[in-house]
Scaffold this active site. Sequence first.
Site, PDB file in Angstrom:
ATOM      1  N   HIS A  47      -3.545  13.499  -4.117  1.00 21.25           N
ATOM      2  CA  HIS A  47      -4.697  13.907  -5.152  1.00 21.25           C
ATOM      3  C   HIS A  47      -5.961  13.252  -4.553  1.00 21.25           C
ATOM      4  CE1 HIS A  47      -2.014  15.062  -8.628  1.00 21.25           C
ATOM      5  NE2 HIS A  47      -1.107  14.033  -7.996  1.00 21.25           N
ATOM      6  N   TYR A 214       2.126  20.209  -6.387  1.00 19.44           N
ATOM      7  CA  TYR A 214       0.920  20.792  -6.397  1.00 19.44           C
ATOM      8  C   TYR A 214       0.571  21.563  -4.989  1.00 19.44           C
ATOM      9  CZ  TYR A 214      -0.220  16.050  -4.557  1.00 19.44           C
ATOM     10  OH  TYR A 214      -0.220  14.858  -3.871  1.00 19.44           O
TER      11      TYR A 214
HETATM   12  P1  FAD Z   1      -2.513   2.629   4.122  1.00 19.87           P
HETATM   13  O1  FAD Z   1      -2.892   3.894   4.031  1.00 19.87           O
HETATM   14  O2  FAD Z   1      -1.216   2.220   4.212  1.00 19.87           O
HETATM   15  O3  FAD Z   1      -3.164   2.151   5.693  1.00 19.87           O
HETATM   16  C1  FAD Z   1      -2.565   0.969   6.257  1.00 19.87           C
HETATM   17  C2  FAD Z   1      -3.054   0.815   7.776  1.00 19.87           C
HETATM   18  O4  FAD Z   1      -2.834  -0.202   8.393  1.00 19.87           O
HETATM   19  C3  FAD Z   1      -1.767   1.898   8.615  1.00 19.87           C
HETATM   20  O5  FAD Z   1      -2.485   2.828   9.268  1.00 19.87           O
HETATM   21  C4  FAD Z   1      -0.984   0.979   9.337  1.00 19.87           C
HETATM   22  O6  FAD Z   1      -0.426   1.639  10.477  1.00 19.87           O
HETATM   23  C5  FAD Z   1      -2.079  -0.225   9.598  1.00 19.87           C
HETATM   24  N1  FAD Z   1      -1.519  -1.423  10.113  1.00 19.87           N
HETATM   25  C6  FAD Z   1      -0.594  -2.071   8.916  1.00 19.87           C
HETATM   26  N2  FAD Z   1      -0.263  -3.337   9.789  1.00 19.87           N
HETATM   27  C7  FAD Z   1      -1.118  -3.358  10.790  1.00 19.87           C
HETATM   28  C8  FAD Z   1      -1.228  -4.402  11.878  1.00 19.87           C
HETATM   29  N3  FAD Z   1      -0.561  -5.340  11.889  1.00 19.87           N
HETATM   30  N4  FAD Z   1      -2.394  -4.238  12.604  1.00 19.87           N
HETATM   31  C9  FAD Z   1      -2.987  -3.140  12.823  1.00 19.87           C
HETATM   32  N5  FAD Z   1      -2.930  -2.156  11.946  1.00 19.87           N
HETATM   33  C10 FAD Z   1      -1.748  -2.288  10.975  1.00 19.87           C
HETATM   34  N6  FAD Z   1      -1.894   7.452  -3.280  1.00 19.87           N
HETATM   35  C11 FAD Z   1      -2.893   8.324  -3.987  1.00 19.87           C
HETATM   36  O7  FAD Z   1      -4.080   8.136  -3.994  1.00 19.87           O
HETATM   37  N7  FAD Z   1      -2.623   9.534  -4.510  1.00 19.87           N
HETATM   38  C12 FAD Z   1      -1.270  10.003  -4.161  1.00 19.87           C
HETATM   39  O8  FAD Z   1      -0.871  11.096  -4.482  1.00 19.87           O
HETATM   40  C13 FAD Z   1      -0.269   9.177  -3.632  1.00 19.87           C
HETATM   41  N8  FAD Z   1       0.995   9.386  -3.553  1.00 19.87           N
HETATM   42  C14 FAD Z   1       1.841   8.510  -2.998  1.00 19.87           C
HETATM   43  C15 FAD Z   1       3.197   8.692  -2.972  1.00 19.87           C
HETATM   44  C16 FAD Z   1       4.036   7.715  -2.349  1.00 19.87           C
HETATM   45  C17 FAD Z   1       5.802   8.269  -2.408  1.00 19.87           C
HETATM   46  C18 FAD Z   1       3.710   6.656  -2.133  1.00 19.87           C
HETATM   47  C19 FAD Z   1       4.881   5.707  -1.466  1.00 19.87           C
HETATM   48  C20 FAD Z   1       2.321   6.127  -1.973  1.00 19.87           C
HETATM   49  C21 FAD Z   1       1.578   7.061  -2.595  1.00 19.87           C
HETATM   50  N9  FAD Z   1       0.173   6.864  -2.582  1.00 19.87           N
HETATM   51  C22 FAD Z   1      -0.883   7.807  -3.286  1.00 19.87           C
HETATM   52  C23 FAD Z   1      -0.328   5.515  -2.407  1.00 19.87           C
HETATM   53  C24 FAD Z   1      -1.072   5.643  -1.259  1.00 19.87           C
HETATM   54  O9  FAD Z   1      -0.379   6.013   0.033  1.00 19.87           O
HETATM   55  C25 FAD Z   1      -1.680   4.072  -0.920  1.00 19.87           C
HETATM   56  O10 FAD Z   1      -2.312   3.440  -1.920  1.00 19.87           O
HETATM   57  C26 FAD Z   1      -2.805   4.095   0.227  1.00 19.87           C
HETATM   58  O11 FAD Z   1      -2.235   4.798   1.369  1.00 19.87           O
HETATM   59  C27 FAD Z   1      -3.352   2.704   0.514  1.00 19.87           C
HETATM   60  O12 FAD Z   1      -4.231   2.809   1.645  1.00 19.87           O
HETATM   61  P2  FAD Z   1      -4.521   1.655   2.323  1.00 19.87           P
HETATM   62  O13 FAD Z   1      -5.688   2.231   3.423  1.00 19.87           O
HETATM   63  O14 FAD Z   1      -4.840   0.342   1.604  1.00 19.87           O
HETATM   64  O15 FAD Z   1      -3.203   1.415   3.250  1.00 19.87           O
END
Ligand code: FAD
Length: 379
Positions: A47, A214
């Site tokens: 979403h 959705y």
């Molecule tokens: P991430 O998107 O996890 O990105 C972290 C990045 O860092 C990754 O690309 C990873 O490969 C990289 N990385 C990790 N460690 C290292 C390292 N040591 N060195 C270099 N790179 C590294 N959120 C929503 O807003 N809407 C939704 O509908 C939704 N549905 C979800 C459904 C499920 C089942 C789950 C589990 C989660 C869902 N989420 C949703 C939550 C959402 O996926 C996360 O909150 C979001 O991806 C967080 O973003 P981020 O950039 O913090 O981390």
Amino acid sequence: MAGNPKIAVIGAGLGGTVAATLLTKAKFDVRLYEQAECFSRLGAGIHLGPNVTRIMREVGIEDELNRTASHPDFWYSRDGVTGEICAKIPLGDYALKQYGSTYLTVHRGDFQQLLTEAVPAGILDFNKKLQKVDDLGDKVVLEFTDGTVEYADLVIGADGVNSVIRESLLGPELPQHTGYIAHRAVFNTPGIQLDLPFDMCTKWWGDDRHMMVYYVTKQQDQIYFVTGVPGGENWDMNKRWVPSTKDELREAFRGWHPTVQALIEGADEITLWPLLELAPLPLWSRGRLVLLGDACHPMKPHMGQGAAMAIEDAAMLTRCLIETGPASYEQAFKLYEKNRTARTARVQSVSHDNTWLRTDEDPDWCFGYDVFSVPLVNI
Ligand code: FAD
């Protein structure tokens, strides 16, 4: 700090790409390091509320998202067994008029691809897994698993739920399994009999479980569901997800409404994910290191706002660095934390309780938040 500081963003996920793009647009010198070789089109949807799409305007991909994503007119909450409507929240034109930006549902892979393409050329390195970070006081040393070493003035840990940067700040505390798991599937929209309710964006509710459904494309030819079901206590934490089956879903949703059954039968590849969270952290930054997104507030996905919080963090962090100037980075980090912790803790808490939009409620506090104009709370 003399001149333009070198900022390293670790993790090119949803928060890291937005941070890198907005900081570069603000003329900071940014490098973005991602452990993956490339991104695959993972079977999941997401979403994007008006609080996020207004940030996409600044990132430069709002028009493309509006062109390709699904625009639900309403969020429906329905009883999982009877199909009775428990809430009908206006989105569509109402959201655009009320909040000045759209409410979209989209394929997560398509969204990630647009965000990655928006990252300014030449700053993103794939295949760079950070294994160690050392803040030396006057600079930060980054050691990668390929044996290379890089230096930066400031480091943003956008490295997700198992963050190396968080571990460096706070020690090796693992995120907690919530006792819930989620099945996810994206598939071609099944032919459904016309007398079944089949809305554009519906959450089907039971006492201890749910299914959120959705479309992920504007032409509505692909549909997504994600569940929340008790289980997974003995999850092997080395596995991000495992394959699942229709039989598992039939069992979990036995006796539920025929639309839910039709969706289960229509799915092909189903994956199963553990739902993890962490209690609010005592700090998000120290010295030259700062966290954003799941690295500092992993949460259950039941509000569909986890990525939204990471993206809002990225925009607020950029705003605070501009506000104080990069030489006062510790002040910028404190200002950022001060202006984000209450909101992310509230979203974590509502997500944990899984109450969001179950009954008719005003979603203004969430969707109406404008990270660029909300008055800053001073430190
Ligand atoms: P991430 O998107 O996890 O990105 C972290 C990045 O860092 C990754 O690309 C990873 O490969 C990289 N990385 C990790 N460690 C290292 C390292 N040591 N060195 C270099 N790179 C590294 N959120 C929503 O807003 N809407 C939704 O509908 C939704 N549905 C979800 C459904 C499920 C089942 C789950 C589990 C989660 C869902 N989420 C949703 C939550 C959402 O996926 C996360 O909150 C979001 O991806 C967080 O973003 P981020 O950039 O913090 O981390």
